[in-house]
Design a protein around this motif. Structure first.
Motif, short mmCIF file in Angstrom:
data_model
loop_
_atom_site.label_atom_id
_atom_site.label_comp_id
_atom_site.label_asym_id
_atom_site.label_seq_id
_atom_site.Cartn_x
_atom_site.Cartn_y
_atom_site.Cartn_z
N TYR A 6 0.41 8.92 -4.70
CA TYR A 6 0.12 8.47 -3.33
C TYR A 6 -0.62 9.57 -2.57
O TYR A 6 -1.62 9.31 -1.91
N ASP A 52 -5.95 0.30 6.42
CA ASP A 52 -4.94 0.20 5.36
C ASP A 52 -3.57 -0.16 5.93
O ASP A 52 -2.84 -0.96 5.35
N VAL A 53 -3.23 0.41 7.08
CA VAL A 53 -1.97 0.07 7.74
C VAL A 53 -2.01 -1.39 8.19
O VAL A 53 -1.02 -2.13 8.03
N TYR A 55 -3.71 -3.83 6.83
CA TYR A 55 -3.56 -4.69 5.64
C TYR A 55 -2.10 -4.76 5.21
O TYR A 55 -1.62 -5.81 4.76
N ASP A 56 -1.39 -3.66 5.36
CA ASP A 56 0.05 -3.65 5.06
C ASP A 56 0.78 -4.63 5.99
O ASP A 56 1.63 -5.41 5.54
N ASN A 59 0.16 -8.15 4.97
CA ASN A 59 0.98 -8.53 3.81
C ASN A 59 2.39 -8.93 4.21
O ASN A 59 3.10 -9.57 3.43
N GLN A 60 2.80 -8.57 5.41
CA GLN A 60 4.14 -8.91 5.91
C GLN A 60 4.10 -10.05 6.94
O GLN A 60 5.10 -10.33 7.59
N ALA A 169 4.83 0.91 7.65
CA ALA A 169 3.47 0.64 7.15
C ALA A 169 2.61 1.90 7.26
O ALA A 169 1.82 2.21 6.34
N ASP A 170 2.75 2.62 8.34
CA ASP A 170 2.01 3.89 8.54
C ASP A 170 2.38 4.88 7.44
O ASP A 170 1.52 5.52 6.85
N ARG A 172 3.55 4.29 4.50
CA ARG A 172 3.12 3.84 3.16
C ARG A 172 1.62 4.04 2.95
O ARG A 172 1.14 3.96 1.83
N ASN A 173 0.90 4.28 4.03
CA ASN A 173 -0.55 4.37 3.93
C ASN A 173 -1.07 5.66 4.49
O ASN A 173 -2.17 5.89 4.74
#
Length: 173
Positions: A6, A52-53, A55-56, A59-60, A169-170, A172-173
């Motif tokens: 990551y 990217d955040v 898009y996370d 996805n939710q 989300a932040d 994870r990205n």
């Protein structure tokens, strides 16, 4: 091993960030004019991260809408795109971004020593610590929805389950 991969991906994205034309088209369609201006004032690195955040968060969507409603989903999506807009006031160099990530892993005594100094490292940490406050202020001046302002302000220290969605989300990205 997953954490290392990551961080490598994160580093490469910071070295060579890119945003596709289709993503800008989506931004201008999704955000108000004032919000889009805040988004585009961010560095390319922060824009890529914000996308990217977002898009996370997308996805939710089903979970968020079922739990909190479509308005909160839209607010979270917009907050994801704007959560780091406060960094636009003072651009960070790549080495400063790396330092911020590494600083989180330093032993407490070293952290305390760095924070006690008046140095560029300390200023870097102050920028990082203050960017949510600056971002909220920029969003307020731009007339952004107060709920989105709150998400921006609390994206590093969530005070509610909804805010924690953006926080996770932040991270994870």
């Amino acid at each position: 091993m997953v954490a290392l991969l990551y961080r490598i991906k994160q580093f490469l994205n910071a070295l060579w960030p890119s945003v596709r034309d289709s993503e800008y088209t989506w931004i201008y369609r999704e955000l108000s004019e004032a919000e889009a201006t805040l988004f585009t004032r961010q560095t390319l690195t922060d824009q890529r991260h914000a996308l990217d955040v977002a898009y996370d968060i997308q996805n939710q969507k089903r979970f968020i809408e079922m739990t909190y409603g479509s308005k909160d989903y839209q607010n979270l999506l917009h907050a994801a795109l704007l959560h780091d807009c406060g960094k636009a006031l003072i651009a960070l160099h790549l080495w400063q971004r790396i330092f911020i990530v590494l600083f989180g892993h330093f032993p407490a005594n070293i952290k305390k020593e760095i924070l006690a100094q008046r140095s560029l490292l300390t200023k870097t940490l102050i920028i990082y610590q203050q960017h949510p406050v600056w971002g909220k202020r920029l969003a307020f001046k731009a007339g952004v929805n107060p709920d989105i302002q709150t998400f921006i302000l609390n994206h590093h220290a969530p005070t509610s389950p909804k805010e924690k969605i953006l926080y996770m989300a932040d991270n994870r990205n």
